[in-house]
Design an enzyme around this catalytic site. Structure first.
Site, PDB file in Angstrom:
ATOM      1  N   CYS A 158     -32.886  12.065 -19.243  1.00  0.00           N
ATOM      2  CA  CYS A 158     -32.872  12.630 -17.888  1.00  0.00           C
ATOM      3  C   CYS A 158     -31.595  13.414 -17.605  1.00  0.00           C
ATOM      4  O   CYS A 158     -31.619  14.384 -16.841  1.00  0.00           O
ATOM      5  CB  CYS A 158     -33.063  11.525 -16.850  1.00  0.00           C
ATOM      6  SG  CYS A 158     -31.928  10.137 -17.023  1.00  0.00           S
ATOM      7  N   GLU A 210     -25.145   7.281 -23.185  1.00  0.00           N
ATOM      8  CA  GLU A 210     -25.561   8.486 -22.465  1.00  0.00           C
ATOM      9  C   GLU A 210     -24.842   9.741 -22.945  1.00  0.00           C
ATOM     10  O   GLU A 210     -25.433  10.825 -23.002  1.00  0.00           O
ATOM     11  CB  GLU A 210     -25.335   8.282 -20.967  1.00  0.00           C
ATOM     12  CG  GLU A 210     -26.166   9.164 -20.085  1.00  0.00           C
ATOM     13  CD  GLU A 210     -27.613   8.715 -19.966  1.00  0.00           C
ATOM     14  OE1 GLU A 210     -28.357   9.361 -19.215  1.00  0.00           O
ATOM     15  OE2 GLU A 210     -27.996   7.727 -20.613  1.00  0.00           O
ATOM     16  N   LYS A 213     -26.365  11.088 -26.181  1.00  0.00           N
ATOM     17  CA  LYS A 213     -27.652  11.737 -25.896  1.00  0.00           C
ATOM     18  C   LYS A 213     -27.433  13.100 -25.247  1.00  0.00           C
ATOM     19  O   LYS A 213     -28.099  14.087 -25.592  1.00  0.00           O
ATOM     20  CB  LYS A 213     -28.483  10.857 -24.965  1.00  0.00           C
ATOM     21  CG  LYS A 213     -28.927   9.532 -25.563  1.00  0.00           C
ATOM     22  CD  LYS A 213     -29.609   8.686 -24.493  1.00  0.00           C
ATOM     23  CE  LYS A 213     -29.948   7.293 -25.011  1.00  0.00           C
ATOM     24  NZ  LYS A 213     -30.502   6.429 -23.945  1.00  0.00           N
ATOM     25  N   ARG A 244     -21.758   6.971 -13.512  1.00  0.00           N
ATOM     26  CA  ARG A 244     -22.734   6.413 -12.565  1.00  0.00           C
ATOM     27  C   ARG A 244     -22.144   6.462 -11.156  1.00  0.00           C
ATOM     28  O   ARG A 244     -21.022   5.996 -10.925  1.00  0.00           O
ATOM     29  CB  ARG A 244     -23.072   4.970 -12.933  1.00  0.00           C
ATOM     30  CG  ARG A 244     -24.227   4.387 -12.133  1.00  0.00           C
ATOM     31  CD  ARG A 244     -25.562   4.967 -12.567  1.00  0.00           C
ATOM     32  NE  ARG A 244     -25.972   4.483 -13.873  1.00  0.00           N
ATOM     33  CZ  ARG A 244     -26.973   5.021 -14.586  1.00  0.00           C
ATOM     34  NH1 ARG A 244     -27.640   6.073 -14.113  1.00  0.00           N
ATOM     35  NH2 ARG A 244     -27.297   4.520 -15.771  1.00  0.00           N
ATOM     36  N   HIS A 251     -29.475  13.548 -10.595  1.00  0.00           N
ATOM     37  CA  HIS A 251     -28.340  13.673 -11.512  1.00  0.00           C
ATOM     38  C   HIS A 251     -27.711  15.054 -11.301  1.00  0.00           C
ATOM     39  O   HIS A 251     -28.383  16.083 -11.448  1.00  0.00           O
ATOM     40  CB  HIS A 251     -28.788  13.545 -12.967  1.00  0.00           C
ATOM     41  CG  HIS A 251     -29.182  12.157 -13.364  1.00  0.00           C
ATOM     42  ND1 HIS A 251     -29.056  11.061 -12.539  1.00  0.00           N
ATOM     43  CD2 HIS A 251     -29.696  11.684 -14.537  1.00  0.00           C
ATOM     44  CE1 HIS A 251     -29.475   9.975 -13.173  1.00  0.00           C
ATOM     45  NE2 HIS A 251     -29.867  10.325 -14.388  1.00  0.00           N
ATOM     46  N   THR A 337     -35.827  10.867 -11.850  1.00  0.00           N
ATOM     47  CA  THR A 337     -37.062  10.116 -12.101  1.00  0.00           C
ATOM     48  C   THR A 337     -38.304  10.986 -11.958  1.00  0.00           C
ATOM     49  O   THR A 337     -39.391  10.546 -12.343  1.00  0.00           O
ATOM     50  CB  THR A 337     -37.190   8.885 -11.173  1.00  0.00           C
ATOM     51  OG1 THR A 337     -37.341   9.318  -9.827  1.00  0.00           O
ATOM     52  CG2 THR A 337     -35.988   7.979 -11.302  1.00  0.00           C
TER      53      THR A 337
END
Length: 361
Positions: A158, A210, A213, A244, A251, A337
């Site tokens: 994401c 994260e 990725k 976070r 994001h 999401t």
């Protein structure tokens, strides 16, 4: 379409599974006919299994409330009821890989929200507007799995959706170096504030796995098919920090970029405005009409105000300006999401349906 394709959601009781249920409610092409989860949820109706942990603001759709949840490990039973499945399970990597391959080997296409198969060489990891051609590797994957109709396709992480589309629209100018810091919502961890009160008034400067990725997955998206495998691109060089922050969804990324052929600011804005991909050409149901929206205001995009642009399926950018160390810097934003998880997977399924890879059994 006269008859909707039958869809199963494997991992349908979790947060991403709930998003799938929400997005597929009244979908013009797809209808949820089976929901599978852990053995502990099996045998209950969907309403019974999620009513105390439903995380979305909209109510549970009526059409799925009375569906009896099945055991996701009973692959043949679930697969017999559907034309394809979405998979969003919380298991160990090797268990997810085995489960998804088991579904594919029944002749059932699997659209995965999981990270387990993102680096399997013959499994396409797709942002439909950017690398739709990677689905051509499915033919080789089917040979390996011994199936004529089943396969696995995956959605990328994401975090990269907030800046990769904006960079891809500028691909002709050959980006060479990218620095991105992402400020990521708590729903990316499958949580909300009621079950993660530690995030209130707090920022955590680490999200496990994260950054790797975020630096590597764009290169696979920009890669090419060689000898029936996807080989990642060698450039640009990307470095990231992933943080976070206390917001529910969305994001946001701050991005610095240099190019081999530096464009003007006007050229960048024109590329963002005009960019269209295969989903827009095909008029797919979940495709945003305007994929990249640029805000002229200095204080936009804002997570709370702009994450839902184009029903959460568009991405936005702002604050484009020249930089003293790199050619340009800008801010990007995506809904993690929707575009980044369940919505992105639904769009992949629509692309695969339109291109003939998913059909009624």
């Amino acid at each position: 379409m006269t008859q909707k394709l039958k869809v199963g959601i494997v991992g349908g009781t979790g947060m991403v599974g709930q998003r799938f249920v929400q997005l597929l409610d009244q979908h013009p092409w797809f209808q949820v006919t089976a929901i599978a989860a852990s053995a502990g949820s099996a045998g209950k109706t969907y309403e019974e299994s999620v009513q105390t942990r439903w995380k979305l603001s909209s109510p549970i759709p009526e059409d799925v409330k009375r569906i009896v949840v099945q055991d996701a490990s009973k692959v043949e039973e679930v697969a017999a009821q559907v034309d394809f499945v979405f998979c969003a399970v919380d298991m160990k990597k090797n268990e997810i890989q085995a489960l998804e391959e088991a579904y594919a080997k029944t002749g059932t296409p699997v659209i995965s929200n999981n990270s387990a198969h993102r680096w399997t060489p013959d499994i396409p990891m797709v942002i439909p507007e950017i690398n739709p051609g990677h689905i051509e590797v499915i033919a080789a994957q089917r040979k390996r799995l011994g199936t004529s109709t089943g396969f696995i396709a995956v959605k990328p992480n994401c975090s990269i959706q907030s800046y990769v589309p904006a960079l891809h629209a500028l691909w002709d100018y050959k980006p060479t170096t990218v620095v991105a810091s992402t400020y990521q919502a708590i729903s990316g961890a499958g949580k909300n504030f009621s079950d993660w009160p530690e995030m209130l008034d707090n920022v955590i400067p680490y999200i496990g796995g994260e950054e790797e990725k975020s630096e590597q997955e764009p290169l696979r998206i920009w890669g090419s098919i060689v000898n029936d495998q996807i080989v990642k691109a060698s450039a640009p060089l990307i470095t990231t920090q992933c943080i976070r922050v206390p917001v529910t969804d969305g994001h946001l990324a701050t991005v610095f970029v240099s190019f081999e052929k530096k464009p003007s600011k006007e050229e960048i804005l024109e590329r963002w405005l005009q960019f269209r991909g295969r989903p827009q050409e095909l008029g797919l149901p979940s495709a945003p009409k305007q994929f990249i929206t640029y805000f002229e205001e200095e204080n936009r995009p804002q997570t709370k105000l702009d994450r839902d642009i184009e029903r959460g399926m568009g991405v936005s950018a702002g604050r484009l300006r020249e930089d003293s160390l790199y050619d340009y810097k800008f801010v990007g934003l995506s809904h993690n999401t929707l575009r980044g998880a369940a919505g992105g997977a639904v769009l992949i399924a629509e692309l695969l349906k339109a291109e003939g890879y998913i059909q009624a059994k």
